[in-house]
Write a protein that holds these residues in place. Structure first.
Motif, mmCIF file in Angstrom:
data_model
loop_
_atom_site.group_PDB
_atom_site.id
_atom_site.type_symbol
_atom_site.label_atom_id
_atom_site.label_comp_id
_atom_site.label_asym_id
_atom_site.label_seq_id
_atom_site.Cartn_x
_atom_site.Cartn_y
_atom_site.Cartn_z
ATOM 1 N N ARG A 99 11.110 45.549 4.196
ATOM 2 C CA ARG A 99 10.076 44.784 3.495
ATOM 3 C C ARG A 99 9.559 43.691 4.421
ATOM 4 O O ARG A 99 10.241 43.272 5.356
ATOM 5 N N ARG A 100 8.357 43.245 4.136
ATOM 6 C CA ARG A 100 7.793 42.150 4.919
ATOM 7 C C ARG A 100 8.108 40.824 4.221
ATOM 8 O O ARG A 100 8.443 40.794 3.039
ATOM 9 N N GLN A 101 7.953 39.745 4.953
ATOM 10 C CA GLN A 101 8.233 38.430 4.390
ATOM 11 C C GLN A 101 7.142 38.068 3.387
ATOM 12 O O GLN A 101 5.956 38.262 3.644
ATOM 13 N N THR A 102 7.556 37.557 2.251
ATOM 14 C CA THR A 102 6.605 37.139 1.225
ATOM 15 C C THR A 102 7.032 35.786 0.675
ATOM 16 O O THR A 102 8.168 35.356 0.857
ATOM 17 N N SER A 103 6.120 35.115 0.002
ATOM 18 C CA SER A 103 6.465 33.871 -0.682
ATOM 19 C C SER A 103 5.940 33.951 -2.099
ATOM 20 O O SER A 103 4.928 34.598 -2.367
ATOM 21 N N SER A 104 6.662 33.303 -2.997
ATOM 22 C CA SER A 104 6.235 33.287 -4.385
ATOM 23 C C SER A 104 6.293 31.859 -4.900
ATOM 24 O O SER A 104 7.134 31.064 -4.493
ATOM 25 N N THR A 122 10.594 31.570 -0.409
ATOM 26 C CA THR A 122 10.278 32.522 0.650
ATOM 27 C C THR A 122 11.318 33.632 0.657
ATOM 28 O O THR A 122 12.514 33.365 0.721
ATOM 29 N N ALA A 125 11.890 38.721 5.576
ATOM 30 C CA ALA A 125 11.628 40.110 5.951
ATOM 31 C C ALA A 125 12.950 40.834 6.185
ATOM 32 O O ALA A 125 13.968 40.212 6.492
#
Length: 160
Positions: A99-104, A122, A125
């Motif tokens: 998975r790629r790095q994401t932020s919520s 955060t 990845a």
């Protein structure tokens, strides 16, 4: 819309369709021999994939399976029926492909009242583990040679 596009599968090549048609023309005992060899290879592939799968609870390893389709004479091996959001093992796809790095964005409630403040989480990845689609070239080569041997032997009998 073709049935292959509807189910998200690739359309088989002309050579693959011709091979299946030729195999169906063989007698029943020949098809059984072909199926037995394919299932033995499938068992070996399942064992190798399970050995490479991450083990936390063991559910992901238990989810690796195989299935024989007699009409199309094909064997499906791996994490089967793990569509995103529709399976208990949906995370197997994430483990396999990464998975790629994401932020919520979420809110933190503060003690003592109805106040809250926004915060960002955060999610790091992760590289894929490639336990299903990884390099199992030795097993695949061994299986291909066995199945090619059966096919060559059968076509030799048919020609004689």
């Amino acid at each position: 819309m073709s049935k292959f596009a509807r189910y998200g599968r690739r359309k088989p090549s002309e050579a693959a369709l011709a091979l299946v048609a030729e195999l169906r023309a063989f007698p029943g005992e020949v098809q059984k021999e072909f199926r037995v060899e394919a299932e033995v290879l499938g068992d070996k592939l399942v064992a190798a994939m399970q050995a490479r799968a991450p083990k936390r609870t063991g559910a992901l390893r238990a989810g690796i399976s195989r299935k024989w389709f007699p009409v199309s004479m094909r064997l499906e091996v791996g994490l089967r029926d793990t569509k995103r959001g529709r399976s208990d093992l949906f995370y197997g796809r994430i483990q396999e492909f990464g998975r790629r790095q994401t932020s919520s964005l979420y809110t933190i409630r503060l003690a003592g009242g109805g106040k809250s403040k926004p915060a960002v989480r955060t999610i790091p990845a992760m590289d894929g583990k490639k336990f299903v689609f990884g390099q199992l070239s030795e097993l695949r080569r061994e299986g291909r040679l066995k199945l090619q041997g059966i096919f060559a032997r059968l076509t030799g009998k048919m020609a004689a």
